[in-house]
Design a protein around this motif. Structure first.
Motif, PDB file in Angstrom:
ATOM      1  N   UNK A 292      23.617  11.828  -1.828  1.00  0.00           N
ATOM      2  CA  UNK A 292      22.553  10.635  -1.459  1.00  0.00           C
ATOM      3  C   UNK A 292      21.357  11.062  -2.047  1.00  0.00           C
ATOM      4  N   UNK A 293      20.728  10.051  -2.701  1.00  0.00           N
ATOM      5  CA  UNK A 293      19.371  10.374  -3.341  1.00  0.00           C
ATOM      6  C   UNK A 293      18.646   9.136  -3.434  1.00  0.00           C
ATOM      7  N   UNK A 294      17.237   9.228  -3.560  1.00  0.00           N
ATOM      8  CA  UNK A 294      16.503   8.406  -3.690  1.00  0.00           C
ATOM      9  C   UNK A 294      15.085   8.782  -4.454  1.00  0.00           C
ATOM     10  N   UNK A 295      14.367   7.913  -4.981  1.00  0.00           N
ATOM     11  CA  UNK A 295      12.927   8.287  -5.461  1.00  0.00           C
ATOM     12  C   UNK A 295      12.044   7.395  -4.980  1.00  0.00           C
ATOM     13  N   UNK A 296      10.634   8.084  -5.004  1.00  0.00           N
ATOM     14  CA  UNK A 296       9.634   7.111  -4.698  1.00  0.00           C
ATOM     15  C   UNK A 296       8.266   7.830  -5.047  1.00  0.00           C
ATOM     16  N   UNK A 297       7.202   7.235  -5.183  1.00  0.00           N
ATOM     17  CA  UNK A 297       6.016   7.762  -5.504  1.00  0.00           C
ATOM     18  C   UNK A 297       5.101   8.085  -4.448  1.00  0.00           C
ATOM     19  N   UNK A 298       4.663   9.358  -4.584  1.00  0.00           N
ATOM     20  CA  UNK A 298       3.642  10.067  -3.508  1.00  0.00           C
ATOM     21  C   UNK A 298       2.590   9.049  -3.353  1.00  0.00           C
ATOM     22  N   UNK A 299       2.040   8.773  -2.174  1.00  0.00           N
ATOM     23  CA  UNK A 299       0.780   7.918  -1.920  1.00  0.00           C
ATOM     24  C   UNK A 299      -0.300   8.621  -2.302  1.00  0.00           C
ATOM     25  N   UNK A 300      -1.534   7.992  -2.559  1.00  0.00           N
ATOM     26  CA  UNK A 300      -2.661   8.620  -2.870  1.00  0.00           C
ATOM     27  C   UNK A 300      -3.462   9.484  -2.034  1.00  0.00           C
ATOM     28  N   UNK A 301      -3.064   9.376  -0.525  1.00  0.00           N
ATOM     29  CA  UNK A 301      -3.521  10.105   0.304  1.00  0.00           C
ATOM     30  C   UNK A 301      -2.739  11.274   0.673  1.00  0.00           C
ATOM     31  N   UNK A 302      -1.597  11.548   0.113  1.00  0.00           N
ATOM     32  CA  UNK A 302      -0.744  12.748  -0.133  1.00  0.00           C
ATOM     33  C   UNK A 302      -0.265  12.726   1.559  1.00  0.00           C
ATOM     34  N   UNK A 303       0.237  11.686   2.118  1.00  0.00           N
ATOM     35  CA  UNK A 303       0.699  11.507   3.499  1.00  0.00           C
ATOM     36  C   UNK A 303       1.986  11.087   3.527  1.00  0.00           C
ATOM     37  N   UNK A 304       2.683  11.097   2.229  1.00  0.00           N
ATOM     38  CA  UNK A 304       4.081  10.707   2.347  1.00  0.00           C
ATOM     39  C   UNK A 304       4.915  11.617   3.244  1.00  0.00           C
ATOM     40  N   UNK A 305       5.990  11.060   4.028  1.00  0.00           N
ATOM     41  CA  UNK A 305       6.981  11.546   4.862  1.00  0.00           C
ATOM     42  C   UNK A 305       8.177  11.030   4.627  1.00  0.00           C
ATOM     43  N   UNK A 306       9.094  11.649   4.855  1.00  0.00           N
ATOM     44  CA  UNK A 306      10.483  11.105   4.869  1.00  0.00           C
ATOM     45  C   UNK A 306      11.360  12.083   5.713  1.00  0.00           C
TER      46      UNK A 306
END
Length: 150
Positions: A80-94
């Motif tokens: 299973x996979x997905x893709x996303x763009x890291x946000x500009x504050x570098x606070x992306x969390x999954x």
């Protein structure tokens, strides 16, 4: 008298030049604001893939702050996979929760920008018998990140 008319002409040309620069700046500023409203700043594209290497069905439920990626059941070898763009504050969390039938295997942080931004643009995770192994952009070198709870 000639000097006075040259000075006036020079002032007139300078005024027109400065006004032209101001008008062009305003037009560019408006165009940039419209473009940013359509598509806000996006960080680099990141892909996350989880693959089950166990002999049992592995249930996973992944989320981020903004998205619920749903509940998935993976047989051995499935992914299973997905893709996303890291946000500009570098606070992306999954993060994802894992279970085998009724047995909770744990909830683990799958992607956090502070740890993974430079580690991987294609982040691969393998669910194996001992736990959850993470692979960066060099796929042959993985590390045991998390042990299963049960």
């Amino acid at each position: 008298m000639i000097n006075s008319s040259k000075i006036n002409l020079y002032s007139y040309v300078c005024s027109i030049f400065i006004m032209s620069i101001v008008v062009i700046s305003l037009i560019c500023s408006e165009a940039l604001q419209i473009q940013q409203a359509k598509e806000p700043f996006r960080g680099h594209l990141t892909r996350v893939t989880i693959q089950n290497y166990n002999d049992y069905l592995l249930a996973i439920h992944c989320k981020s702050r903004d998205d619920d990626l749903g509940f998935h059941i993976l047989a051995k070898g499935e992914l299973f996979g997905w893709k996303f763009h890291v946000n500009f504050r570098y606070s992306t969390l999954c993060f994802c929760g894992f279970s085998q039938r009724q047995i909770n295997k744990g909830v683990f942080i799958i992607y956090v920008a502070s740890r993974d931004f430079y580690r991987c643009a294609n982040c691969t995770w393998k669910a194996e018998k001992d736990g959850f192994h993470g692979y960066g952009d060099i796929p042959t070198r993985g590390y045991l990140f998390y042990n299963w709870l049960n």
